[in-house]
Design a protein around this motif. Structure first.
Motif, short mmCIF file in Angstrom:
data_model
loop_
_atom_site.label_atom_id
_atom_site.label_comp_id
_atom_site.label_asym_id
_atom_site.label_seq_id
_atom_site.Cartn_x
_atom_site.Cartn_y
_atom_site.Cartn_z
N CYS A 1 0.85 -1.19 0.00
CA CYS A 1 0.00 0.00 0.00
C CYS A 1 0.89 1.24 0.00
CB CYS A 1 -0.92 -0.01 1.22
SG CYS A 1 -2.10 1.36 1.26
N PHE A 2 0.70 2.13 -0.97
CA PHE A 2 1.62 3.25 -1.16
C PHE A 2 1.33 4.47 -0.28
CE2 PHE A 2 3.60 1.06 -4.59
CZ PHE A 2 4.81 1.71 -4.79
N SER A 3 0.29 4.42 0.54
CA SER A 3 0.06 5.52 1.47
C SER A 3 -0.73 5.00 2.67
CB SER A 3 -0.72 6.67 0.80
OG SER A 3 -2.10 6.38 0.76
N ALA A 4 -0.75 5.81 3.72
CA ALA A 4 -1.50 5.44 4.93
C ALA A 4 -2.94 5.94 4.86
CB ALA A 4 -0.81 6.02 6.16
N GLY A 5 -3.30 6.63 3.78
CA GLY A 5 -4.67 7.14 3.66
C GLY A 5 -4.95 8.26 4.64
N ASN A 6 -4.02 9.21 4.70
CA ASN A 6 -4.10 10.24 5.74
C ASN A 6 -4.73 11.54 5.23
OD1 ASN A 6 -3.55 10.81 8.51
ND2 ASN A 6 -1.86 12.14 7.88
#
Length: 229
Positions: free
Chosen positions: A75-80
């Protein structure tokens, strides 16, 4: 009389169509899609945000698990985007538990290079080099990600496709590593549920997963996290 004859003909056509769709569905649920690596394949799901795995890829992941693929997730981001990164990372782990992806096979990238933001264009070369390193280290045989439309059109989704396309076109993917991309469809087809099945069956495709009733129940246990997926 003509109206009655027309209604009878229409009912016959609809009945035949229903039986054809049902027969195709039942046969395809038990088939292994042609062209896929076999039992034990190391398969990597590449997503942009926590919840992508549930919102877009659950049928694919469950179908691959049925074929005994060894699944991992990047997953390329933490969804922040809404400052909920820590919550969404936990939800991703819970979702992967339902999907059968172990925590040891999950990697979440959480840095400024890949922000969860539809207004930011991720650097294609940077995404590609990060992805390639993960593929090589883990001896991945199959990469699954978004297509050029990104399913929802999110720029972060599209960036993943651009990176995979770059690796493929430049011949950088390891020998024996294949790629599957999730087909984007129009808004109408997204929301007509089973009515879309005839169109799906008639279209040219490489791989199509048809879930069993047990897998459908498993997918319904997933709760997508709020965010920009």
């Amino acid at each position: 009389m003509e109206a009655v004859a027309f209604l009878c003909l229409a009912a016959a056509v609809l009945g035949w169509g229903f039986l054809w769709v049902w027969d195709s569905w039942e046969r395809m649920k038990g088939q292994k899609p042609a062209g896929l690596p076999g039992d034990g394949s190391r398969t990597l799901l590449v997503i942009a945000h926590p919840d992508d795995e549930a919102m877009f890829f659950a049928p694919t992941v469950l179908g691959l698990a049925r074929l005994r693929h060894r699944l991992s997730l990047l997953c390329f981001s933490a969804g922040n985007y809404y400052n909920q990164g820590e919550i969404r990372k936990k939800e991703l782990l819970q979702s992967c538990d339902v999907l059968g992806i172990p925590p040891s096979s999950i990697m979440i990238i959480d840095n400024r290079d890949f922000p969860d933001d539809p207004g930011v264009q991720w650097d294609t070369e940077h995404v590609a080099s990060t992805l390639l390193q993960h593929i090589e280290v883990n001896s991945i045989n199959l990469v699954v990600t978004f297509d050029a439309g990104g399913v929802s059109g999110h720029s972060n989704h599209v960036a993943l496709y651009a990176a995979v396309r770059t690796l493929h076109s430049e011949g950088k993917l390891p020998k024996g590593c294949s790629v599957l991309t999730l087909q984007s469809v129009n808004v109408l087809r997204k929301y007509i549920s089973l009515l879309d099945l005839p169109f799906t069956l008639l279209q040219t495709r490489d791989v199509l997963f048809m879930l069993t009733s047990k897998e459908v129940a498993q997918a319904k246990r997933l709760e997508a996290a709020p965010g920009q997926g």
